[in-house]
Scaffold this motif. Sequence first.
Motif, PDB file in Angstrom:
ATOM      1  N   GLY B  94       0.835  -1.195   0.000  1.00 13.04           N
ATOM      2  CA  GLY B  94       0.000   0.000   0.000  1.00 13.04           C
ATOM      3  C   GLY B  94       0.869   1.244   0.000  1.00 13.04           C
ATOM      4  O   GLY B  94       2.078   1.189  -0.249  1.00 13.04           O
ATOM      5  N   ARG B  95       0.228   2.327   0.298  1.00 19.62           N
ATOM      6  CA  ARG B  95       0.921   3.608   0.267  1.00 19.62           C
ATOM      7  C   ARG B  95       1.741   3.808   1.543  1.00 19.62           C
ATOM      8  O   ARG B  95       1.257   3.526   2.634  1.00 19.62           O
ATOM      9  CB  ARG B  95      -0.120   4.716   0.159  1.00 19.62           C
ATOM     10  CG  ARG B  95       0.438   6.081  -0.080  1.00 19.62           C
ATOM     11  CD  ARG B  95      -0.572   7.094   0.399  1.00 19.62           C
ATOM     12  NE  ARG B  95      -0.856   6.871   1.831  1.00 19.62           N
ATOM     13  CZ  ARG B  95      -1.770   7.550   2.503  1.00 19.62           C
ATOM     14  NH1 ARG B  95      -2.514   8.425   1.887  1.00 19.62           N
ATOM     15  NH2 ARG B  95      -1.957   7.331   3.785  1.00 19.62           N
ATOM     16  N   ARG B  97       4.044   6.854   3.310  1.00 22.30           N
ATOM     17  CA  ARG B  97       4.539   8.229   3.165  1.00 22.30           C
ATOM     18  C   ARG B  97       5.797   8.418   4.005  1.00 22.30           C
ATOM     19  O   ARG B  97       5.743   8.324   5.229  1.00 22.30           O
ATOM     20  CB  ARG B  97       3.444   9.208   3.588  1.00 22.30           C
ATOM     21  CG  ARG B  97       2.190   9.112   2.715  1.00 22.30           C
ATOM     22  CD  ARG B  97       0.983   9.626   3.435  1.00 22.30           C
ATOM     23  NE  ARG B  97       0.792   8.928   4.704  1.00 22.30           N
ATOM     24  CZ  ARG B  97      -0.176   9.208   5.556  1.00 22.30           C
ATOM     25  NH1 ARG B  97      -1.034  10.161   5.276  1.00 22.30           N
ATOM     26  NH2 ARG B  97      -0.278   8.537   6.679  1.00 22.30           N
ATOM     27  N   LEU B 139       4.795  14.105  10.829  1.00 18.50           N
ATOM     28  CA  LEU B 139       4.743  12.763  11.404  1.00 18.50           C
ATOM     29  C   LEU B 139       3.695  12.753  12.514  1.00 18.50           C
ATOM     30  O   LEU B 139       2.827  11.868  12.573  1.00 18.50           O
ATOM     31  CB  LEU B 139       6.123  12.429  11.969  1.00 18.50           C
ATOM     32  CG  LEU B 139       6.545  10.968  12.081  1.00 18.50           C
ATOM     33  CD1 LEU B 139       6.325  10.236  10.777  1.00 18.50           C
ATOM     34  CD2 LEU B 139       8.004  10.884  12.499  1.00 18.50           C
ATOM     35  N   GLN B 140       3.757  13.742  13.365  1.00 14.10           N
ATOM     36  CA  GLN B 140       2.835  13.783  14.500  1.00 14.10           C
ATOM     37  C   GLN B 140       1.395  14.052  14.056  1.00 14.10           C
ATOM     38  O   GLN B 140       0.457  13.609  14.702  1.00 14.10           O
ATOM     39  CB  GLN B 140       3.304  14.838  15.513  1.00 14.10           C
ATOM     40  CG  GLN B 140       4.451  14.308  16.354  1.00 14.10           C
ATOM     41  CD  GLN B 140       5.153  15.382  17.162  1.00 14.10           C
ATOM     42  OE1 GLN B 140       5.117  16.562  16.797  1.00 14.10           O
ATOM     43  NE2 GLN B 140       5.809  14.965  18.237  1.00 14.10           N
ATOM     44  N   ASP B 141       1.256  14.749  12.944  1.00 12.81           N
ATOM     45  CA  ASP B 141      -0.085  15.005  12.422  1.00 12.81           C
ATOM     46  C   ASP B 141      -0.651  13.801  11.681  1.00 12.81           C
ATOM     47  O   ASP B 141      -1.799  13.828  11.245  1.00 12.81           O
ATOM     48  CB  ASP B 141      -0.057  16.178  11.428  1.00 12.81           C
ATOM     49  CG  ASP B 141       0.206  17.486  12.148  1.00 12.81           C
ATOM     50  OD1 ASP B 141       0.217  17.482  13.387  1.00 12.81           O
ATOM     51  OD2 ASP B 141       0.407  18.499  11.453  1.00 12.81           O
ATOM     52  N   GLY B 142       0.186  12.803  11.483  1.00 14.44           N
ATOM     53  CA  GLY B 142      -0.288  11.645  10.747  1.00 14.44           C
ATOM     54  C   GLY B 142      -0.228  11.843   9.244  1.00 14.44           C
ATOM     55  O   GLY B 142      -0.810  11.080   8.493  1.00 14.44           O
ATOM     56  N   ARG B 274       5.965   7.387  14.623  1.00 15.64           N
ATOM     57  CA  ARG B 274       5.178   7.556  15.853  1.00 15.64           C
ATOM     58  C   ARG B 274       5.216   6.272  16.665  1.00 15.64           C
ATOM     59  O   ARG B 274       5.027   5.184  16.122  1.00 15.64           O
ATOM     60  CB  ARG B 274       3.713   7.875  15.504  1.00 15.64           C
ATOM     61  CG  ARG B 274       3.450   9.249  14.968  1.00 15.64           C
ATOM     62  CD  ARG B 274       1.957   9.464  14.768  1.00 15.64           C
ATOM     63  NE  ARG B 274       1.380   8.486  13.834  1.00 15.64           N
ATOM     64  CZ  ARG B 274       1.481   8.575  12.524  1.00 15.64           C
ATOM     65  NH1 ARG B 274       2.120   9.595  11.962  1.00 15.64           N
ATOM     66  NH2 ARG B 274       0.938   7.653  11.756  1.00 15.64           N
ATOM     67  N   THR B 276       3.083   5.138  18.415  1.00 17.95           N
ATOM     68  CA  THR B 276       1.771   4.481  18.375  1.00 17.95           C
ATOM     69  C   THR B 276       1.514   3.754  17.052  1.00 17.95           C
ATOM     70  O   THR B 276       0.503   3.067  16.921  1.00 17.95           O
ATOM     71  CB  THR B 276       0.664   5.522  18.563  1.00 17.95           C
ATOM     72  OG1 THR B 276       0.835   6.569  17.597  1.00 17.95           O
ATOM     73  CG2 THR B 276       0.698   6.115  19.951  1.00 17.95           C
ATOM     74  N   SER B 277       2.386   3.938  16.093  1.00 17.12           N
ATOM     75  CA  SER B 277       2.099   3.341  14.788  1.00 17.12           C
ATOM     76  C   SER B 277       2.086   1.823  14.857  1.00 17.12           C
ATOM     77  O   SER B 277       3.001   1.203  15.388  1.00 17.12           O
ATOM     78  CB  SER B 277       3.135   3.790  13.761  1.00 17.12           C
ATOM     79  OG  SER B 277       2.952   3.042  12.581  1.00 17.12           O
ATOM     80  N   PRO B 278       1.026   1.220  14.310  1.00 21.75           N
ATOM     81  CA  PRO B 278       0.972  -0.240  14.325  1.00 21.75           C
ATOM     82  C   PRO B 278       1.900  -0.855  13.279  1.00 21.75           C
ATOM     83  O   PRO B 278       2.003  -2.063  13.179  1.00 21.75           O
ATOM     84  CB  PRO B 278      -0.490  -0.556  14.010  1.00 21.75           C
ATOM     85  CG  PRO B 278      -1.071   0.685  13.459  1.00 21.75           C
ATOM     86  CD  PRO B 278      -0.130   1.819  13.665  1.00 21.75           C
ATOM     87  N   GLN B 282       6.801  -3.479  10.576  1.00 23.26           N
ATOM     88  CA  GLN B 282       7.118  -3.273   9.164  1.00 23.26           C
ATOM     89  C   GLN B 282       8.237  -2.240   9.006  1.00 23.26           C
ATOM     90  O   GLN B 282       9.065  -2.354   8.122  1.00 23.26           O
ATOM     91  CB  GLN B 282       5.879  -2.809   8.385  1.00 23.26           C
ATOM     92  CG  GLN B 282       4.959  -3.948   8.001  1.00 23.26           C
ATOM     93  CD  GLN B 282       3.907  -4.234   9.043  1.00 23.26           C
ATOM     94  OE1 GLN B 282       4.144  -4.045  10.243  1.00 23.26           O
ATOM     95  NE2 GLN B 282       2.752  -4.698   8.607  1.00 23.26           N
TER      96      GLN B 282
END
Lengths: 304, 304
Positions: B94-95, B97, B139-142, B274, B276-278, B282
């Motif tokens: 997938g994408r 960033r 990054l923090q803004d997603g 982050r 918190t990133s799942p 990966q």
Amino acid sequence: MLNITLKQLRYFEALRLHEHFGRAADACAVTQPALSVQIKELEQTLGLALFERSARHVRLTSFGETVAERVSDILRSIDELSDVARAAEAGLSGRLRVGIIPTIAPYLLPTLIPNLRGAFPDLEGQFRETQTPRLVQELQDGRLDCAIVALPLLEAGIEELPLFEETFLLVRSEREAGTPVPRVEALGRENLLLLEDGHCFRDQAMAFCKVQSSEPREGLDGSSLSTLVQMVGAGIGMTLIPEMAARVEARAAPISLSRFEGRVPGRSIGLVWRKTSPLADQFRELAQVIKTAGLDALDEAECQ
Amino acid sequence: MLNITLKQLRYFEALRLHEHFGRAADACAVTQPALSVQIKELEQTLGLALFERSARHVRLTSFGETVAERVSDILRSIDELSDVARAAEAGLSGRLRVGIIPTIAPYLLPTLIPNLRGAFPDLEGQFRETQTPRLVQELQDGRLDCAIVALPLLEAGIEELPLFEETFLLVRSEREAGTPVPRVEALGRENLLLLEDGHCFRDQAMAFCKVQSSEPREGLDGSSLSTLVQMVGAGIGMTLIPEMAARVEARAAPISLSRFEGRVPGRSIGLVWRKTSPLADQFRELAQVIKTAGLDALDEAECQ
DNA sequence: TGTTTAGCATTAGATTTTCTTATCAAGGTT
DNA sequence: AACCTTGATAAGAAAATCTAATGCTAAACA
């Protein structure tokens, strides 16, 4: 083993929109743990995280985004299902396969079809014209939804609803116009022209005219009312014709039409369907429209 | 209030195919009443019969047929969801960033992009080149999934994973080639050219060179390493350049490159995301590929 | 023409799923 | 450091769904 449920997808959609478990749960009218658990199960089922949770934000993962597109499509389709139902519920709609016997079809359909369109705009009528036994067969096979035939059928599993009565008129060559109308019962001895075997109208006519033999009689059986009338016009004999067909057919040949006196032959036309059909209510609605169209067609035929 | 469930649609599909409650129930691994009830509820929810039941046959109504088309689409979409998940589960896909600082991007990407395509064919990398503070913000803004920056960041909520170390080389005009290499600490007193404010490389260079002022110095700040090197080539001063950029930039201007002796300046490049990133797992996989690409790029830069 | 059979509907009770309430834990905030 | 905010977790309650047993109807049979 876990399974995706629509509830999970609905919760997923809400969480995607609200980006907040509590508010999404509110929107779904459940408590936050209920929503949390379902989201978690969906993620377990899919094997991947759909959302990234931090103390501040709940955000779709990139995988979640891929899923989201598909999910909103799915939910839209589901909601459309209800729409389809609601639209269909409103009245008769969709395809309706209607059988009609050949001695009715050509005279009724020109009136019926426009009336139907007016009464049920979303109804697509598919008309099949053939003889009663075949109609019954196709009805029982589920290839027809209902049929317009002469009653009574008395077929097991078939519901009958009378629509209207029509009488039979005597068709004689033009030069016999004005001469006394014979009694129906006497017609058997005349050169009575009949439809070929299989047509219910043949049997009905024979019954009235006390004709016994059902043997094909060379040269005296026609394949349609038109043919019969043409034959009468050519002086070959006489015949009966249903009231409704009279005007149309009379125009096309030099014949005279007469009403019988005394015992007037006729038949009852009705709508029939499988007793098991869930469309019964709709058929009763439909019957009203057919009845009106039938009476209109009779009126028109009258004014010749 | 009733609700459509996927289970109902699955049972519906089975019944449509088997046209028999018992066999459809078997196919769904439930008992016949369970299926009957669900079908009934679906019909209630939709408000219309989907099937016509007779002693002999179970058949779709015409409304059922309309529904059936949609339902198989829906079920297919649901099954595809799992497929999407399975495909994504296999690895990065997938994408994605990725942010990269400008003093790395032009030298790393030419190696990294093809390597990525080889390692994760289903990954679509979207690279954003900008300075560290902005990368951190995004990054923090997603708006970014991860970033390649100089470590340490020491940002709360950001996980750092070192990739490789690179040293800084001294860039002097060509005519200074061969002359003794000054100590890093002494550079502050020379005409030291630096990137404009905001670049982390500016701060790193200043730290090593003991330059105090962070004031913009007219004519001595460049907007890119290329610019700096061109300025050095034009005889305006000297500068530092990260190892990885050396070869590419040296080709484009009459300059000499020298390694420092004694205390060698350098920096650590790392991947950050982050906490918190799942996608953490990966990202660790991804880091391997970036590391390899980085070391390759360094090797290549070396061979000048 | 009664009897049998096939097949869907219905019911009651068991089971599973899903929910709510209560509470915890982790990050931010003040 | 005390305090919110917010998502996760756990336990028991409620709801949905299942199975097993049985009913009912219409066709098939004898």
